[in-house]
Structure formats: structure tokens, C-alpha cells
Design a protein around this motif. Structure first.
Motif, PDB file in Angstrom:
ATOM      1  N   GLU A 114      11.475   7.506  -0.472  1.00  0.00           N
ATOM      2  CA  GLU A 114      11.670   6.621   0.680  1.00  0.00           C
ATOM      3  C   GLU A 114      12.107   5.213   0.290  1.00  0.00           C
ATOM      4  OE1 GLU A 114       8.276   6.476   3.193  1.00  0.00           O
ATOM      5  OE2 GLU A 114       8.387   8.600   3.766  1.00  0.00           O
ATOM      6  N   VAL A 115      11.551   4.664  -0.769  1.00  0.00           N
ATOM      7  CA  VAL A 115      11.888   3.302  -1.216  1.00  0.00           C
ATOM      8  C   VAL A 115      12.456   3.393  -2.628  1.00  0.00           C
ATOM      9  CG1 VAL A 115      11.064   0.958  -1.645  1.00  0.00           C
ATOM     10  CG2 VAL A 115      10.045   2.330   0.205  1.00  0.00           C
ATOM     11  N   PHE A 116      13.724   2.994  -2.775  1.00  0.00           N
ATOM     12  CA  PHE A 116      14.404   3.065  -4.069  1.00  0.00           C
ATOM     13  C   PHE A 116      14.686   1.648  -4.574  1.00  0.00           C
ATOM     14  CE2 PHE A 116      15.457   6.776  -1.556  1.00  0.00           C
ATOM     15  CZ  PHE A 116      15.299   7.833  -2.436  1.00  0.00           C
ATOM     16  N   VAL A 117      14.822   1.511  -5.892  1.00  0.00           N
ATOM     17  CA  VAL A 117      15.133   0.212  -6.484  1.00  0.00           C
ATOM     18  C   VAL A 117      16.369   0.331  -7.374  1.00  0.00           C
ATOM     19  CG1 VAL A 117      12.770  -0.675  -6.401  1.00  0.00           C
ATOM     20  CG2 VAL A 117      13.549   0.603  -8.411  1.00  0.00           C
ATOM     21  N   GLN A 118      17.086  -0.787  -7.452  1.00  0.00           N
ATOM     22  CA  GLN A 118      18.260  -0.884  -8.313  1.00  0.00           C
ATOM     23  C   GLN A 118      18.017  -1.993  -9.339  1.00  0.00           C
ATOM     24  OE1 GLN A 118      21.210   0.985  -7.924  1.00  0.00           O
ATOM     25  NE2 GLN A 118      21.856   0.940  -5.783  1.00  0.00           N
ATOM     26  N   ASN A 119      18.202  -1.684 -10.615  1.00  0.00           N
ATOM     27  CA  ASN A 119      18.064  -2.656 -11.696  1.00  0.00           C
ATOM     28  C   ASN A 119      16.704  -3.349 -11.690  1.00  0.00           C
ATOM     29  OD1 ASN A 119      18.744  -4.139 -13.956  1.00  0.00           O
ATOM     30  ND2 ASN A 119      19.905  -5.675 -12.833  1.00  0.00           N
ATOM     31  N   ALA A 120      15.679  -2.579 -11.422  1.00  0.00           N
ATOM     32  CA  ALA A 120      14.314  -3.101 -11.506  1.00  0.00           C
ATOM     33  C   ALA A 120      13.465  -2.158 -12.346  1.00  0.00           C
ATOM     34  CB  ALA A 120      13.713  -3.252 -10.113  1.00  0.00           C
ATOM     35  N   GLU A 121      14.134  -1.323 -13.158  1.00  0.00           N
ATOM     36  CA  GLU A 121      13.427  -0.259 -13.870  1.00  0.00           C
ATOM     37  C   GLU A 121      13.670  -0.284 -15.372  1.00  0.00           C
ATOM     38  OE1 GLU A 121      17.493   1.412 -12.982  1.00  0.00           O
ATOM     39  OE2 GLU A 121      16.080   0.077 -12.006  1.00  0.00           O
ATOM     40  N   GLU A 122      13.978  -1.450 -15.908  1.00  0.00           N
ATOM     41  CA  GLU A 122      14.198  -1.526 -17.356  1.00  0.00           C
ATOM     42  C   GLU A 122      12.959  -1.092 -18.125  1.00  0.00           C
ATOM     43  OE1 GLU A 122      14.966  -5.062 -20.576  1.00  0.00           O
ATOM     44  OE2 GLU A 122      16.042  -5.196 -18.672  1.00  0.00           O
ATOM     45  N   HIS A 123      11.775  -1.375 -17.600  1.00  0.00           N
ATOM     46  CA  HIS A 123      10.527  -1.023 -18.290  1.00  0.00           C
ATOM     47  C   HIS A 123      10.263   0.478 -18.252  1.00  0.00           C
ATOM     48  CE1 HIS A 123       9.606  -1.562 -14.052  1.00  0.00           C
ATOM     49  NE2 HIS A 123       8.515  -0.822 -14.220  1.00  0.00           N
ATOM     50  N   THR A 124      10.932   1.203 -17.369  1.00  0.00           N
ATOM     51  CA  THR A 124      10.755   2.662 -17.327  1.00  0.00           C
ATOM     52  C   THR A 124      11.977   3.403 -17.849  1.00  0.00           C
ATOM     53  OG1 THR A 124      11.498   2.687 -15.011  1.00  0.00           O
ATOM     54  CG2 THR A 124       9.117   2.604 -15.424  1.00  0.00           C
ATOM     55  N   HIS A 125      13.178   2.959 -17.468  1.00  0.00           N
ATOM     56  CA  HIS A 125      14.410   3.671 -17.808  1.00  0.00           C
ATOM     57  C   HIS A 125      15.198   3.022 -18.940  1.00  0.00           C
ATOM     58  CE1 HIS A 125      13.382   5.517 -14.010  1.00  0.00           C
ATOM     59  NE2 HIS A 125      14.390   6.350 -14.087  1.00  0.00           N
ATOM     60  N   SER A 126      14.680   1.917 -19.470  1.00  0.00           N
ATOM     61  CA  SER A 126      15.277   1.246 -20.634  1.00  0.00           C
ATOM     62  C   SER A 126      16.647   0.648 -20.330  1.00  0.00           C
ATOM     63  CB  SER A 126      15.336   2.211 -21.826  1.00  0.00           C
ATOM     64  OG  SER A 126      15.742   1.533 -22.999  1.00  0.00           O
ATOM     65  N   VAL A 127      17.529   0.699 -21.338  1.00  0.00           N
ATOM     66  CA  VAL A 127      18.794  -0.038 -21.284  1.00  0.00           C
ATOM     67  C   VAL A 127      19.733   0.469 -20.208  1.00  0.00           C
ATOM     68  CG1 VAL A 127      18.684  -0.724 -23.699  1.00  0.00           C
ATOM     69  CG2 VAL A 127      19.756   1.441 -23.097  1.00  0.00           C
TER      70      VAL A 127
ATOM     71  N   ASP B 287       0.814  -1.214   0.000  1.00  0.00           N
ATOM     72  CA  ASP B 287       0.000   0.000   0.000  1.00  0.00           C
ATOM     73  C   ASP B 287       0.853   1.271   0.000  1.00  0.00           C
ATOM     74  OD1 ASP B 287       0.980  -0.490   2.548  1.00  0.00           O
ATOM     75  OD2 ASP B 287      -0.750   0.425   3.557  1.00  0.00           O
ATOM     76  N   ARG B 288       2.172   1.108   0.172  1.00  0.00           N
ATOM     77  CA  ARG B 288       3.065   2.271   0.181  1.00  0.00           C
ATOM     78  C   ARG B 288       3.890   2.357  -1.104  1.00  0.00           C
ATOM     79  NH1 ARG B 288       3.618   4.419   5.333  1.00  0.00           N
ATOM     80  NH2 ARG B 288       5.511   5.522   4.657  1.00  0.00           N
ATOM     81  N   ILE B 289       3.729   1.385  -2.021  1.00  0.00           N
ATOM     82  CA  ILE B 289       4.548   1.321  -3.231  1.00  0.00           C
ATOM     83  C   ILE B 289       3.671   1.538  -4.461  1.00  0.00           C
ATOM     84  CG2 ILE B 289       6.010  -0.176  -4.656  1.00  0.00           C
ATOM     85  CD1 ILE B 289       7.011  -1.478  -2.128  1.00  0.00           C
ATOM     86  N   ARG B 290       4.203   2.281  -5.429  1.00  0.00           N
ATOM     87  CA  ARG B 290       3.486   2.534  -6.678  1.00  0.00           C
ATOM     88  C   ARG B 290       3.764   1.406  -7.678  1.00  0.00           C
ATOM     89  NH1 ARG B 290       6.437   7.155  -6.195  1.00  0.00           N
ATOM     90  NH2 ARG B 290       7.550   6.563  -8.087  1.00  0.00           N
TER      91      ARG B 290
ATOM     92  N   SER C 148      12.865   6.153  -7.046  1.00  0.00           N
ATOM     93  CA  SER C 148      11.999   5.789  -5.935  1.00  0.00           C
ATOM     94  C   SER C 148      10.698   5.204  -6.471  1.00  0.00           C
ATOM     95  CB  SER C 148      11.698   7.002  -5.053  1.00  0.00           C
ATOM     96  OG  SER C 148      10.937   7.963  -5.765  1.00  0.00           O
ATOM     97  N   VAL C 149      10.060   4.350  -5.648  1.00  0.00           N
ATOM     98  CA  VAL C 149       8.818   3.696  -6.071  1.00  0.00           C
ATOM     99  C   VAL C 149       7.716   3.839  -5.032  1.00  0.00           C
ATOM    100  CG1 VAL C 149       9.998   2.003  -7.532  1.00  0.00           C
ATOM    101  CG2 VAL C 149       9.578   1.464  -5.118  1.00  0.00           C
ATOM    102  N   ASP C 150       7.972   4.585  -3.962  1.00  0.00           N
ATOM    103  CA  ASP C 150       6.967   4.702  -2.906  1.00  0.00           C
ATOM    104  C   ASP C 150       5.984   5.817  -3.215  1.00  0.00           C
ATOM    105  OD1 ASP C 150       8.093   7.196  -0.919  1.00  0.00           O
ATOM    106  OD2 ASP C 150       9.545   6.209  -2.213  1.00  0.00           O
ATOM    107  N   VAL C 151       4.828   5.732  -2.606  1.00  0.00           N
ATOM    108  CA  VAL C 151       3.763   6.694  -2.844  1.00  0.00           C
ATOM    109  C   VAL C 151       4.171   8.090  -2.382  1.00  0.00           C
ATOM    110  CG1 VAL C 151       1.385   7.302  -2.246  1.00  0.00           C
ATOM    111  CG2 VAL C 151       1.986   4.910  -2.687  1.00  0.00           C
ATOM    112  N   ALA C 152       4.827   8.161  -1.234  1.00  0.00           N
ATOM    113  CA  ALA C 152       5.245   9.461  -0.703  1.00  0.00           C
ATOM    114  C   ALA C 152       6.368  10.062  -1.535  1.00  0.00           C
ATOM    115  CB  ALA C 152       5.675   9.325   0.755  1.00  0.00           C
ATOM    116  N   GLY C 153       7.247   9.210  -2.052  1.00  0.00           N
ATOM    117  CA  GLY C 153       8.385   9.663  -2.840  1.00  0.00           C
ATOM    118  C   GLY C 153       9.621   9.838  -1.987  1.00  0.00           C
TER     119      GLY C 153
END
Length: 546
Positions: free
Chosen positions: A483-496, A459-462, A476-481
Motif C-alpha cells: 500500500e505504501v511504497f518508497v523511492q530512494n529511501a532504502e539504501e540501508h536495505t537495498h544498498s547501492v 501505526d501503518r508503517i514498518r 513497500s513499507v506498510d504493515v499490510a503490504g
């Protein structure tokens, strides 16, 4: 209990780079962080650490240099400390050996004071004021933020999932059922009556003594009991007769039974080449299964990227010493080389990441399919090396029989006597065909996963409409912004940019800036020569606008 500024979960190269870059900030900025890793030590793709394999990016793509060239955690400093700086210089190659890079990362990990090995994260919750991370050791870590860098998991195509799951179970368990039911039941029953059911003595008995018998039974065209007596009479008859004539089920009689009755069978089995007829693995575990694979008569590699090519080249080089047949098949229309042209490399840039992130989801997903060869192809040098090795073996007459297939899609797979049967489709001609192989290597890539330990934070993650992280520009992937960051899980948003080792330090610079509210390490805004999208000075005003 201390509340850290952040807890980082997982320790691949990206979170390790974050540990290196935040190390000096503990004193200068009071940034408190801890890194939790489930394993007991750093290991980077151990299943693919081939002796001659190199990185596909230059040594500048280390843990820190692209953010801080003066850092003590640089690859060059590692070389200096190991006494290898001058040899690396004389070698005149920008590309470190993969084993060397793995050792470099371990060198850094073992010297950082913020890393905690053996800490598998079980759950993460938010208690209203902080994130509460619980590990398998029972320890709890509190933090204001999280950085999730658990890496990606081996991707198994849907038609092969059942086959891989089946192969994950011990082979002797599956073999034991027809063994007990159809042929030397008394022998297994005798073993079962031993006072100790230590599983260690049983598998060798089943696998080494009766295993070949099971395989032969499985290959009978009919499971009709009428087909079994000749087999029992020819192979196991004396064994069954001996058991039947024994006056008692004395436990002490078992060793003589194995030694006196089944001895000739054991001796015969010992003289046969050892072949597990069901060797299947993902390329992530290739080296652990290499010896078993090389005992097979046929080995098939599925995939078209660098890992598939490295596995094929490695097996091809040693094929003359083992005599196996090789098959390499891919759904791609050709064995694509990775594109290294400089303007293409600019796609791993902040500008392209921002441009790509602003595109509609459907467009981004289409580009992901179309651009795979840009970062999931084969190095041109390796493509040439494979051809040259084929030519060398052709000239010397030492080469194995090989089949290389493009435009070939796996539509189904099943376990059969002696290996695996694959249902194949040639996507250009539309023709269905198939093959049976004993060894199978799935070099089918990796995919990001959402770990179960984050279930308490959903409920806190987008998430986007397809259930993937909705990753912001600061990762970041949290609703508030923030607070929760991801590494190498964003190919679908940030591409190569996402999996590129060379952009890891850039992403960490962005994450650190988001946590501290200032750029400790300068974050480049524009590095590309080209413009992605329509430049402002070329935009046309809408009709009727002044």
C-alpha cells in the motif's frame, strides 16, 4: 470524490519515471494515479548544474528505457524532438550533460497530464477505506496506495550543525546588535523613528554604511568601552557629533544625516571589495552562493565525493580571476575515485539487492560504510582533470594557494570575526589542528528523511529498530503490504541500488507490478555473472544429516 489507485508525493527523477511508465496504463489498465509536487516546476539539483558537469551514468539510465525501450518518454526521443539526436550521436559520449538531463526531465514533466505542481503535502491519513492526502492549497486527494518519493535532504555533520543554523539567519540582524549598543546608536535610533518601518531601507544602511564598522568593532581584542572611543573618534566621531548637535529628531533630517554626515563613510565602503565574512552553504545550493563565495579571501570545501570535487574544480578554474585561497579537506584516507569496473557495477543488480536485504542489520550498516566509494566517489576523469588544472596553473604561475587534506575530520566549528573557525583532527596521526575560513562549502552528501506529513500513518508503517523504513522486496513499507511504497529511501536495505538512476526504472517496474498484480514491464530476476552469498549447489549438509 474520486479514489485514485495511487497518489505519488514528490517529483524527482524516480517518481517522474513512475509517471512516465504509468502514463500508457491509464487507458490500457485503468490505472489512475496523480503526482503531487510542492514546487512550481521540475528542478533537479539546481545548485549543482555546472555547465560542463555530466551524469555519472549512461543515457540509458533515463526515466524509462531500462523498463520500456519503446517509450515515448525516452531520452533519445527527447533528443529527437529537440533536434539534438544527431549532434548527440556525433558527440560520441554516453554521458548526458547534467543540464541536459534536467531539461529532459522538465520536458517530460510538462507534457504529462497526471502531475500537479504547487501542491505541498501537509498531512496524510487513512480514513479506514482510503488514504486521504491534504495539500497546502486545501485540496484533498483520496487513494488506495501511496508512493513517497520526496528525495533526500542535505546532510550536515553534527559538529557543523550549529554553524549552518546560525548562518541561516540574516547577517545584518546579528550585526545590528553590537552596532546599536556600542557605536552609532543615534544613527540607528534616528532611522527607527521614521514613520514607516519598511525593513527595506534599514539593511542597506546597516550593512553598507555601518557594516564595516561592526566588523572592526568585533575584531577589537577587548570589548571594553575604553577600546571604542578611538574607533568612534577616527571613523564615526563626526557622525555622532553631528547627531548630538541636531536640535530635534525630525524625521526629515534623516536623509541629510546619511548623505551629509555618513557620506564619506559610504564612499569608503563602496570602494572596498564586498565580502560577507560568513558565507556558508551546502553544495546543494552552491551556484546560488558562488558569487558571494568568490568574494572571500579563503574558501574551504568539506567532503570527498563527486559534488566536492566539482565545486573544487569549478572554484580552482576561476581562482586566478579572484585571488582567493582554496582548502579541500576530507575525512577519507584519500580522494577515492568511483569504481566503474564491470563486476563491481553488478552490485546494482536485483540479485545483490536481495542478498543485501537478507543480511543482518549490523552487517548491512557496516557494508554501507565500507562501500561508500563504490557510488559516492569521484569520477576518475574529474580526478585527473583536477590534477591537470593544478599543473597548468603551476606552469603559467596563475594558480592560487591551495591545501588538500585527507584523513581530516571536523570536530567543531564556530563563527568568529571574519568567518568560521574549524577544529580539525588528523585521524591517522591523532593531531588536533584548525583553520579559519571565510567561505565554507559543505559537500557532505544527502540523507533520507521521514516527512512529518506521514506522522498520522506511523501505526501503518514498518520501521526497523533504528527508526528507518523496513523496506520489503517490492519497496513497500506498510504493515499490510503493497500500500505504501518508497523511492530512494532504502539504501540501508537495498544498498547501492537505491540512489542509482539506472535502477530507477527497475524499481518502478516492481512497484507497478505490485499495484497491478502482474508484470506490465518485465522484471529481471538475474542479470549478474557472479553469485552473491553461498550458492545452493555448494552448500554443505549439517553434520549428521543425510
Amino acid at each position: 470524490m474520486k479514489v485514485h489507485d495511487f497518489v505519488a508525493i514528490g517529483l524527482g527523477p524516480f517518481n517522474l519515471g513512475l509517471a512516465c511508465l504509468t502514463d500508457p496504463l491509464r487507458e490500457s489498465d485503468g490505472l489512475s494515479g496523480v503526482f503531487l509536487e510542492a514546487r512550481d516546476r521540475f528542478d533537479w539539483h539546481p545548485g549543482m548544474l555546472l555547465d560542463d558537469a555530466t551524469l555519472q551514468v549512461p543515457f540509458l539510465a533515463d526515466l524509462v528505457t531500462m523498463a520500456d525501450p519503446t517509450s515515448r518518454w525516452s531520452f533519445l526521443n527527447y533528443l529527437k524532438q529537440q533536434g539534438n539526436l544527431y549532434p548527440f550521436y556525433i558527440r560520441e559520449s554516453f554521458y548526458p550533460l547534467r543540464r541536459e538531463y534536467d531539461d529532459y526531465c522538465r520536458w517530460a514533466a510538462e507534457r504529462l497530464g497526471t502531475i500537479r505542481f504547487g501542491q505541498r503535502v501537509v498531512t496524510v491519513e487513512h480514513d479506514g477505506s482510503a488514504y486521504r492526502t491534504l495539500t497546502s492549497t486545501g485540496e484533498t486527494w483520496l487513494s488506495k496506495r501511496l508512493v513517497v518519493g520526496i528525495g533526500t535532504s542535505p546532510r550536515i555533520p553534527a559538529p557543523l550543525t550549529a554553524l549552518v543554523e546560525e548562518a541561516a539567519h540574516p547577517l545584518v540582524e546579528e550585526a545590528a546588535h553590537p552596532l546599536v549598543e556600542e557605536v552609532p546608536g543615534p544613527l540607528v535610533e534616528e532611522v527607527a523613528q521614521r514613520p514607516s518601518r519598511d525593513p527595506a531601507p534599514v539593511p542597506p544602511l546597516v550593512e553598507e554604511v555601518a557594516g564595516p564598522l561592526v566588523e572592526e568593532v568585533a575584531q577589537q581584542p577587548s570589548r571594553d568601552p575604553a577600546a571604542v572611543p578611538p574607533l568612534v573618534e577616527e571613523v564615526a566621531g563626526p557622525l555622532v557629533e553631528e547627531v548630538a548637535q541636531r536640535p530635534s529628531r525630525d524625521q526629515a533630517a534623516v536623509p541629510p544625516l546619511v548623505e551629509e554626515v555618513a557620506g564619506p563613510l559610504v564612499e569608503e565602503v563602496a570602494q572596498r571589495p564586498s565580502r560577507d565574512p560568513a558565507t556558508v552553504t551546502h553544495s546543494a545550493d552552491y551556484l546560488a552562493h558562488k558569487a558571494a563565495l568568490q568574494q572571500q579571501r579563503t574558501i574551504t570545501i568539506v567532503g570527498s565525493g563527486q559534488s566536492a570535487a566539482e565545486v573544487y574544480h569549478d572554484l580552482l578554474a576561476e581562482a586566478p580571476d579572484h585571488g582567493y585561497e582554496l582548502v579541500w579537506l576530507t575525512r577519507s584516507p584519500r580522494f577515492f575515485p568511483m569504481e566503474y569496473t564491470k563486476l563491481t557495477l553488478e552490485m546494482t543488480s536485483p540479485e545483490y539487492a536481495g542478498y543485501h536485504r537478507a543480511l543482518p542489520v549490523e552487517t548491512r550498516d557496516r557494508l554501507a560504510r565500507e562501500q561508500r566509494h563504490l557510488f559516492k566517489g569521484i569520477s576518475g576523469d574529474l580526478v585527473d582533470a583536477i590534477f591537470d588544472l593544478h599543473y597548468q596553473q603551476r606552469v603559467t604561475g596563475a594558480g592560487p594557494r591551495t591545501t588538500l587534506l585527507t584523513n581530516t575530520e571536523v570536530r567543531g566549528a564556530r563563527r568568529v570575526a571574519g568567518g568560521h573557525e574549524l577544529d580539525l583532527l588528523h585521524v591517522e596521526t591523532g593531531e588536533s589542528f584548525g583553520l579559519t575560513t571565510e567561505g565554507l562549502v559543505l559537500a557532505t552528501g544527502y540523507a533520507p528523511t521521514t516527512p512529518d506529513f506521514l506522522d498520522g500513518l506511523r501505526d501503518r508503517i514498518r520501521f526497523d529498530e533504528r527508526g528507518r523504513y523496513d523496506v520489503a522486496g517490492d519497496y513497500s513499507v506498510d504493515v499490510a503490504g503493497g500500500e505504501v511504497f518508497v523511492q530512494n529511501a532504502e539504501e540501508h536495505t537495498h544498498s547501492v541500488l537505491a540512489p542509482d538512476l539506472g535502477m530507477g526504472a527497475y524499481r518502478n517496474s516492481v512497484i507497478i507490478a505490485a499495484m497491478l498484480g502482474r508484470e506490465v514491464y518485465p522484471v529481471e530476476k538475474r542479470i549478474a555473472v557472479q553469485t552473491f552469498g553461498v550458492p545452493d549447489h555448494l552448500r554443505r549438509s549439517p553434520v549428521g544429516a543425510r
